[in-house]
Design a protein around this motif. Structure first.
Motif, PDB file in Angstrom:
ATOM      1  N   PRO A 936     -11.456  20.153   7.077  1.00  0.00           N
ATOM      2  CA  PRO A 936     -12.396  19.520   6.147  1.00  0.00           C
ATOM      3  C   PRO A 936     -13.832  19.929   6.425  1.00  0.00           C
ATOM      4  N   GLN A 937     -14.636  19.966   5.363  1.00  0.00           N
ATOM      5  CA  GLN A 937     -16.053  20.299   5.462  1.00  0.00           C
ATOM      6  C   GLN A 937     -16.881  19.089   5.046  1.00  0.00           C
ATOM      7  N   THR A 938     -18.084  19.014   5.583  1.00  0.00           N
ATOM      8  CA  THR A 938     -18.995  17.938   5.181  1.00  0.00           C
ATOM      9  C   THR A 938     -19.413  18.115   3.723  1.00  0.00           C
ATOM     10  N   VAL A 939     -19.368  17.019   2.985  1.00  0.00           N
ATOM     11  CA  VAL A 939     -19.880  17.014   1.609  1.00  0.00           C
ATOM     12  C   VAL A 939     -21.355  16.645   1.689  1.00  0.00           C
ATOM     13  N   HIS A 940     -22.234  17.634   1.565  1.00  0.00           N
ATOM     14  CA  HIS A 940     -23.668  17.412   1.749  1.00  0.00           C
ATOM     15  C   HIS A 940     -24.334  16.845   0.502  1.00  0.00           C
ATOM     16  N   ASP A1220     -15.608   8.757   7.866  1.00  0.00           N
ATOM     17  CA  ASP A1220     -16.794   9.350   8.487  1.00  0.00           C
ATOM     18  C   ASP A1220     -18.004   8.929   7.651  1.00  0.00           C
ATOM     19  N   SER A1221     -19.187   9.186   8.183  1.00  0.00           N
ATOM     20  CA  SER A1221     -20.402   8.693   7.536  1.00  0.00           C
ATOM     21  C   SER A1221     -20.546   9.259   6.130  1.00  0.00           C
ATOM     22  N   ILE A1222     -21.066   8.448   5.231  1.00  0.00           N
ATOM     23  CA  ILE A1222     -21.271   8.858   3.841  1.00  0.00           C
ATOM     24  C   ILE A1222     -22.569   9.655   3.769  1.00  0.00           C
ATOM     25  N   GLN A1223     -22.479  10.842   3.192  1.00  0.00           N
ATOM     26  CA  GLN A1223     -23.616  11.758   3.165  1.00  0.00           C
ATOM     27  C   GLN A1223     -24.375  11.739   1.844  1.00  0.00           C
ATOM     28  N   THR A1224     -23.670  11.435   0.757  1.00  0.00           N
ATOM     29  CA  THR A1224     -24.313  11.583  -0.554  1.00  0.00           C
ATOM     30  C   THR A1224     -23.637  10.676  -1.575  1.00  0.00           C
ATOM     31  N   LEU A1225     -24.414  10.248  -2.548  1.00  0.00           N
ATOM     32  CA  LEU A1225     -23.929   9.463  -3.681  1.00  0.00           C
ATOM     33  C   LEU A1225     -24.456  10.099  -4.966  1.00  0.00           C
ATOM     34  N   CYS A1226     -23.664  10.027  -6.027  1.00  0.00           N
ATOM     35  CA  CYS A1226     -24.186  10.441  -7.322  1.00  0.00           C
ATOM     36  C   CYS A1226     -23.508   9.621  -8.407  1.00  0.00           C
ATOM     37  N   SER A1227     -24.175   9.519  -9.545  1.00  0.00           N
ATOM     38  CA  SER A1227     -23.678   8.718 -10.659  1.00  0.00           C
ATOM     39  C   SER A1227     -23.165   9.627 -11.757  1.00  0.00           C
ATOM     40  N   ALA A1228     -22.060   9.219 -12.380  1.00  0.00           N
ATOM     41  CA  ALA A1228     -21.505   9.931 -13.529  1.00  0.00           C
ATOM     42  C   ALA A1228     -21.718   9.067 -14.760  1.00  0.00           C
ATOM     43  N   GLU A1229     -22.839   9.278 -15.438  1.00  0.00           N
ATOM     44  CA  GLU A1229     -23.176   8.599 -16.687  1.00  0.00           C
ATOM     45  C   GLU A1229     -23.128   7.077 -16.561  1.00  0.00           C
ATOM     46  N   ASP A1230     -23.448   6.559 -15.378  1.00  0.00           N
ATOM     47  CA  ASP A1230     -23.472   5.122 -15.106  1.00  0.00           C
ATOM     48  C   ASP A1230     -22.105   4.461 -15.262  1.00  0.00           C
ATOM     49  N   ARG A1231     -21.055   5.268 -15.401  1.00  0.00           N
ATOM     50  CA  ARG A1231     -19.708   4.685 -15.491  1.00  0.00           C
ATOM     51  C   ARG A1231     -18.983   4.773 -14.155  1.00  0.00           C
ATOM     52  N   TYR A1232     -19.302   5.817 -13.401  1.00  0.00           N
ATOM     53  CA  TYR A1232     -18.664   6.005 -12.102  1.00  0.00           C
ATOM     54  C   TYR A1232     -19.730   6.386 -11.084  1.00  0.00           C
ATOM     55  N   VAL A1233     -19.445   6.066  -9.838  1.00  0.00           N
ATOM     56  CA  VAL A1233     -20.257   6.523  -8.717  1.00  0.00           C
ATOM     57  C   VAL A1233     -19.344   7.336  -7.806  1.00  0.00           C
ATOM     58  N   LEU A1234     -19.833   8.469  -7.345  1.00  0.00           N
ATOM     59  CA  LEU A1234     -19.056   9.334  -6.460  1.00  0.00           C
ATOM     60  C   LEU A1234     -19.722   9.371  -5.094  1.00  0.00           C
ATOM     61  N   SER A1235     -18.937   9.249  -4.055  1.00  0.00           N
ATOM     62  CA  SER A1235     -19.451   9.277  -2.688  1.00  0.00           C
ATOM     63  C   SER A1235     -18.771  10.400  -1.925  1.00  0.00           C
ATOM     64  N   GLY A1236     -19.556  11.119  -1.121  1.00  0.00           N
ATOM     65  CA  GLY A1236     -19.023  12.203  -0.298  1.00  0.00           C
ATOM     66  C   GLY A1236     -19.332  11.955   1.153  1.00  0.00           C
ATOM     67  N   SER A1237     -18.411  12.344   2.024  1.00  0.00           N
ATOM     68  CA  SER A1237     -18.531  11.984   3.443  1.00  0.00           C
ATOM     69  C   SER A1237     -18.602  13.212   4.330  1.00  0.00           C
ATOM     70  N   ALA A1238     -18.870  12.959   5.622  1.00  0.00           N
ATOM     71  CA  ALA A1238     -18.995  14.020   6.619  1.00  0.00           C
ATOM     72  C   ALA A1238     -17.627  14.599   6.969  1.00  0.00           C
ATOM     73  N   ARG A1239     -17.614  15.613   7.804  1.00  0.00           N
ATOM     74  CA  ARG A1239     -16.472  16.523   7.911  1.00  0.00           C
ATOM     75  C   ARG A1239     -15.200  15.913   8.478  1.00  0.00           C
ATOM     76  N   HIS A1240     -15.287  14.845   9.292  1.00  0.00           N
ATOM     77  CA  HIS A1240     -14.049  14.263   9.811  1.00  0.00           C
ATOM     78  C   HIS A1240     -13.228  13.641   8.695  1.00  0.00           C
ATOM     79  N   ASP A1241     -13.857  13.310   7.600  1.00  0.00           N
ATOM     80  CA  ASP A1241     -13.161  12.816   6.420  1.00  0.00           C
ATOM     81  C   ASP A1241     -13.203  13.886   5.330  1.00  0.00           C
ATOM     82  N   GLY A1242     -14.400  14.269   4.903  1.00  0.00           N
ATOM     83  CA  GLY A1242     -14.575  15.374   3.967  1.00  0.00           C
ATOM     84  C   GLY A1242     -14.076  15.127   2.565  1.00  0.00           C
TER      85      GLY A1242
END
Length: 1250
Positions: A936-940, A1220-1242
């Motif tokens: 797995p890779q970190t989702v930056h 693993d720690s959450i690295q980033t968040l983004c919104s998809a048209e205010d209907r969904y939120v996406l979260s990406g984590s560091a490499r141990h989870d990825g």
């Protein structure tokens, strides 16, 4: 000077020497004229640049009149020969007269033919030859006594004019020679050299268009000539009629020829017309693209070169039809291709005993060929007659351009269909191609073809590009024509097994007696009730035939730029005036497309930079090339720029130091002088190990053979296979394990389920395990396992009885069943909704089935609760590995060894698998962006772009996309409608990516640690632009939400405090200001005001760039963490929310009281805040868990996404989805939120917003 792309390398005049002509003339008139005489051709003149070397040597020309091997005596005496670099003239006289130089008694028509020269490094040079006849007496006195000359016969001798170029402009150079011919007809022999010199000098003024959609046009009286550009840097220019082979051969013969070339046979073309040889040969080689012919290639063999055909290696050559019988009789094992009658034969027989191209690909190609419109006059029937020759030529050129585009698409589709499944047998990390496994997936009748192709140099070169993940036209077509089934299967690293859909398709194909390659069929889109075609349709073929818009998108629009008229004289001043006029015209063209078409703009910059270089305007040239970073880096001329920088004079260097953009270019060039890591071009074929393996060697070996990629799983497999032994793997054990695994794969290919059974299963289901025939509580039969269920394949008349779906299992255990006087082990499965327990007397298989079913059950529960289908895929892999370990070891301890792979069943017992209700209700899905990677890779960074982002000018509906920045500059793109992967890797530099921004100009901006802002074109998915104005790490990007229509208010920041405001259309900096701080980590814009996160403070900037407010604790610094990590501004409420990386709380500030936070909200279970976004009326916060992070996934959810209510100042939801720690968040048209984590989870979690 560095090599620069000009049309002409040299013009060579070949003919008989005057002395030889004098002898022939005398002999003919003394002895009578024979029908024809053959003379030895010699080089008479070599005309090559520089024709103009400077004001002190106006009109200087490197022209020579050579003697013998390189020269002959001309009028006015002998001159030294000046041979252009990289041009070998030894064989040129023969090739200019491949049939011999003739002296005739009658005038003959002019003839053209074409040459290709290849050096030992594979570099090609091209020649276009015109033969014309001149009278021997013209302008020459052979006798001092002119009396009586009227009794002599009138004789004609041939001359050849050969234009040599580095570029394959066959039609363009032929047109140029046709214009020269008009001049030669009206000039005497004594003036010929000067006319040709002037002609050649003009052609050296013509630059070559850069790759792309800009063609160049120039006038050479009376014709207007167009030089088409290359499609991209990987393609040669196509300046010939690609439909010529279709006029000479039927599609079946063309497929035979392509098959011979792919298998590197010894191929010889024959024609009575020398010109056809090269044109057909070049067309055939273009049909192979992206495969590139690696063997000797001589499309025209002169009569004295026929011994070349005795070469023992593969080759592709051409010779005159008159030698056909001689060559066929004397040389064995040749493929003989007669262009004139369209036949393909061998020198041993009339038939060709070469394996054929697989029938599915061949049939598709044949069908496509029938749709080609290869007759120009049929297309012109409804048009008015052209009264202007150049207008008529323009119509023909446009028609030919479109036809060439269609032919290239059809030929590329043929290559894609032949090699479609290749990627599934490549290991990119270790650069291994498992050829044996690839061959096993081919139909038996096709294996000989593939076996021969896989051994060729042409395939090996192609394979290197695939292992380098080259994103060329082949890769794009292969990706775009994948079926939905293949996309779904590609989303998870599941072991290979045929799906129900593939079994059904194969069965229907067999019934129709038109069985096509099943792998090809399953890999192409199934368009349902689409086309009507002339042969039997079936499910597989439906996958191959695509609709016309999908197959033949129209060619990209072409812009033609006309060069100025050539100067009347070729003095230094005239040439400089010509270049000045050209620079002026290019400047106007640049201005006209400044904000409209960056791709075209880049081509104009490139051309102007090149012309400025010729004029020694080095700083202007560097400035033009610098602009390519903002318009298209794909055509950046690195070598030329390096030469320009090295050649700068001291005063020029001082001027460059005062121009920031040139300073950056020079600095970048200096940095690029550091030794770079050369790309890896080696290719390995998988071989079983011959020595004991340590753990890391075992990992590499398992990955190379394609069994599994995940490192943690391979470590568990290593422990299982080395149970009780020293921690080394015996090569014999590995061989047995590998053989057993592959046997199970092969057995699965032969599973023959009745149609009645298949109807009960989903199209995507595969049978992964089948028991022996056993007695069960529901009858006698075989237990079958798919990825979704267990079912009983009943004996006698095979039938289907469902046992259970894995998600419905309540209990699995081993019990004993009475049998005569003994009790035998049996498997009991309790299912929800059924009171009776399913019992199967599996005997010795009981313990293994118990492990397998429990692992699949646990994986299903994990997948359902975590909304992550990869858990099921991993459980399936674990189950099959257990099966292989049992079959491999076959000892009393084998079940203990196999149990080490029961990962999810073990996790189920060690930690709670229950996901909190709030998390389960809010979590929609999870995806793995590292699915094609070993670990797995970190989702930056995450970026969601809506569907219309890509489709301003198109009526088609484009799906939204999710852009994912991983470690090492990798960007992965998902279709946000289906969550299938669109692009597995767009490489954006080599450094960590910090921020992304989507703009309506069909761009995605990405800020990197290497100080560059990379721009990806969302149409081509290429990263072909760079903004290099920052000097330090780019940390933030933002756009004014009020300005979405034109996105002019775009800002970027770097860690040193520099903030740049961009005109996103022209990519120019509008304003720059600097903020004094330790580290500027992000920026946001609200109501036209910039807010900056400066670590120890949050700063609001005025429009002038000066700080207006600064939020920072002043009274008690110890009470506040030292560094802000993120912030949210809610201007309508006058609120500022801040979070810190080392504090588990949020701080609420009022913007009118910036000295103290008004409130602090504790975040339960959090040790720090990593990111925050505002969605609707909520604040979503990404946190680090208190327990820390380390080691591999153990089932615990260590990080949280918290949803905060800004009105009540409370945490409304605690969501657990990452280990693993959450690295980033983004919104998809205010209907969904996406979260990406560091490499141990990825992983990426997709949350529903309420």
């Amino acid at each position: 000077m560095a090599n620069h792309p000009a049309l002409l390398e040299a013009c060579v005049v070949v003919g008989a020497s005057i002395d030889k002509l004098r002898e022939v003339y005398q002999a003919v008139n003394d002895n009578g004229a024979p029908e024809h005489l053959l003379l030895e051709p010699e080089i008479l003149h070599v005309l090559a640049p520089p024709f103009v070397s400077g004001p002190q040597n106006e009109g200087g020309v490197a022209a020579a009149t050579p003697s013998q091997g390189g020269g002959a005596e001309g009028r006015g005496g002998c001159e030294d020969v000046c041979v252009p670099k990289d041009i070998d003239l030894m064989a040129l006289p023969q090739l200019c007269f491949p049939g011999g130089l003739q002296v005739t008694s009658e005038q003959r028509d002019e003839q053209f033919h074409f040459l290709v020269f290849t050096d030992i490094f594979g570099n090609k040079t091209y020649g276009v030859v015109m033969q014309c006849y001149r009278t021997l007496l013209e302008g020459t006195s052979f006798f001092h006594n002119g009396a009586g000359s009227s009794k002599f016969s009138k004789l004609f001798s041939a001359y050849s004019f050969c234009l040599i170029s580095k570029y394959p402009y066959f039609r363009g150079l032929k047109d140029c020679l046709s214009c020269l011919l008009i001049q030669l007809r009206t000039c005497c022999l004594s003036d010929m050299k000067e006319r040709v010199k002037e002609f050649a000098a003009k052609l050296t003024l013509v630059p070559i268009p850069p790759p792309g959609q800009l063609h160049l046009m120039f006038t050479l009286c009376p014709l207007t000539i167009v030089l088409p550009s290359r499609e991209d840097k990987d393609h040669p220019a196509v300046d010939l009629d690609l439909h010529l082979p279709f006029l000479c051969f039927r599609p079946q013969q063309l497929l035979q020829v392509v098959s011979c070339l792919l298998q590197e046979q010894r191929v010889v073309l024959f024609s009575a017309d020398w010109a056809r040889l090269t044109l057909v040969a070049e067309s055939l080689l273009l049909f192979l693209h992206p495969l590139s012919w690696q063997q000797p290639y001589v499309p025209v063999l002169a009569r004295g070169m026929l011994d070349f055909l005795m070469a023992p290696t593969a080759f592709f050559m051409g010779c005159h039809l008159s030698h056909f019988q001689e060559v066929a009789a004397e040389i064995d094992d040749l493929i003989l291709i007669n262009i004139d009658n369209g036949s393909v034969s061998s020198s041993c027989s009339d038939t060709v005993d070469v394996p054929h191209i697989p029938p599915a690909a061949a049939d598709c190609f044949t069908e496509r060929c029938q749709s080609l419109q290869i007759h120009f006059h049929l297309e012109q029937c409804h048009r008015a007659s052209c009264s202007d020759i150049n207008e008529q030529r323009a119509q023909r050129r446009a028609w030919q351009h479109n036809l060439n585009h269609d032919i290239q698409r059809i030929s590329l589709e043929l290559i894609v269909n032949i090699f479609r499944d290749l990627g599934g047998h490549l290991n990119y990390e270790h650069r291994v191609f498992n050829s044996e496994e690839f061959l096993k997936t081919r139909e038996p009748a096709e294996q000989l073809f593939y076996k021969k192709v896989l051994e060729t140099h042409i395939f090996n070169s192609f394979l290197k590009d695939r292992l380098n993940r080259k994103m060329d036209n082949y890769a794009r077509m292969e990706l775009s024509t994948r079926s939905e089934m293949q996309k779904i299967k590609g989303m998870a690293e599941a072991p290979r097994r045929p799906t129900m859909q593939e079994i059904q398709a194969q069965r229907k194909s067999s019934i129709a007696e038109n069985r096509l390659n099943k792998r090809l069929g399953m890999s192409l889109p199934n368009l349902g009730d689409a086309q009507t075609i002339s042969f039997q349709r079936n499910t597989l073929l439906t996958g191959i035939i695509m609709s016309d818009p999908a197959l033949r998108p129209p060619p990209k629009p072409v812009k033609v730029f006309k060069l100025p008229d050539f100067p009347v004289s070729l003095s230094f001043q005239s040439v400089q005036s010509y270049y000045s006029e050209l620079i002026q015209q290019l400047g106007k063209a640049i201005f006209s497309v400044q904000n409209e078409n960056s791709t075209l703009l880049a081509r104009f910059y490139y051309l102007r930079g090149f012309i400025n270089t010729l004029c020694s305007r080095r700083l202007d040239a560097l400035s033009d090339f610098q602009n390519l970073y903002k318009t298209d880096t794909a055509i950046f001329p690195t070598q030329l720029v390096t030469w320009l920088v090295d050649s700068l004079h001291q005063d020029e260097r001082q001027q460059a130091d005062r121009r920031p953009e040139l300073m950056r270019l020079i600095l970048k060039k200096t940095e690029n002088e550091k030794p770079l890591v050369q790309p890896d071009y080696h290719v390995k074929k998988f071989k079983l190990p011959g020595k004991h393996l340590h753990q890391h060697e075992f990992v590499r070996c398992v990955q190379e053979c394609g069994i599994v990629k995940d490192v943690a799983t391979i470590h568990r497999l290593f422990d299982a296979l080395t149970d009780g032994q020293p921690k080394q793997m015996d090569p014999g054990v590995f061989r047995v394990f590998y053989t057993f695994w592959k046997q199970k794969e092969a057995e699965a290919q032969d599973v023959n389920l009745p149609t009645e059974v298949i109807e009960h299963l989903d199209n995507s289901e595969c049978v992964y395990k089948l028991s022996s025939c056993v007695k069960t509580s529901r009858g006698v039969g075989k237990i079958a396992m798919t990825q979704k269920r267990l079912f009983l394949l009943t004996e006698g008349q095979p039938g289907y009885l469902e046992i259970t779906k894995f998600r419905d299992i309540q209990e699995v255990k081993i019990a004993s069943a009475p049998f005569l006087l003994v009790r035998i082990p049996s498997l009991h499965i309790q299912t929800s909704g059924r009171p009776e327990v399913f019992e199967a007397n599996l005997k010795t298989e009981t313990e293994l089935w118990n492990l397998v079913v429990k692992e699949m059950w646990a994986g299903r529960k994990m997948a359902d609760q975590h909304k992550d289908p990869q858990y099921m895929t991993q459980a399936l892999t674990n189950a099959l590995l257990m099966d292989a370990v049992m079959g491999c070891l076959q000892t009393q301890k084998s079940i203990i060894a196999a149990s080490k792979l029961a990962y999810f069943d073990k996790i189920k017992h060690e930690v709670s698998m229950m996901v909190p209700k709030t998390t389960s209700e809010t979590l929609k899905h999870k995806i793995n962006p590292s699915q094609d990677l070993a670990e797995p890779q970190t989702v930056h960074v995450l970026l969601y772009t809506p569907g219309q982002l890509k489709c301003n000018d198109s009526e088609c509906e484009m799906n939204p996309k999710l852009w994912v920045a991983l470690s090492g500059g990798k960007v992965v793109v998902f279709d946000a409608a289906s969550w299938s992967m669109l692009q597995d890797c767009i490489q954006v530099g080599q450094s960590q990516l910090n921020c992304m921004l989507g703009l309506v100009q069909e761009q995605v901006w990405i800020g990197s640690q290497d100080s560059i802002i990379y721009i990806i074109d969302t149409h081509s998915m290429f990263c072909n632009k760079q903004l290099t104005e920052h000097r330090y790490e780019v940390t933030g990007l933002t756009v004014d939400a009020r300005d979405q229509d034109n996105s002019q208010q775009t800002y970027s920041c770097s860690c040193d405090g520099t903030i740049l405001q961009w005109d996103s259309a022209s990519l120019k900096v509008k304003r720059q200001f600097n903020l004094s701080c330790d580290r500027l980590s992000s920026i946001k814009i609200h109501d036209g005001t910039l807010w900056c996160c400066c670590g120890d403070s949050i700063v609001e900037l005025k429009k002038s760039g000066t700080p207006q407010r600064r939020m920072a604790p002043l009274d008690d610094p110890r009470s506040m963490p030292s560094s802000f990590s993120s912030f949210i501004v809610i201007p309508e409420q006058g609120q500022l929310w801040t979070g810190c990386a080392d504090s588990g709380e949020l701080c609420l500030w009022h913007t009118n009281d910036h000295r103290h936070p008004s409130k602090r909200i504790s975040l339960p279970g959090s040790s720090g805040v990593t990111c925050m976004i505002r969605v609707k009326d909520q604040i979503w916060v990404g946190c680090c868990g208190r327990s820390g992070v380390g080691g591999h996934f153990d089932g615990q959810l260590r990080s949280q996404v918290l949803v905060v209510d800004p009105e009540s100042h409370t945490v409304a939801k605690e969501l657990h989805a990452h280990s693993d720690s959450i690295q980033t968040l983004c919104s998809a048209e205010d209907r969904y939120v996406l979260s990406g984590s560091a490499r141990h989870d990825g992983k990426i979690a997709i949350w529903k917003v309420e």
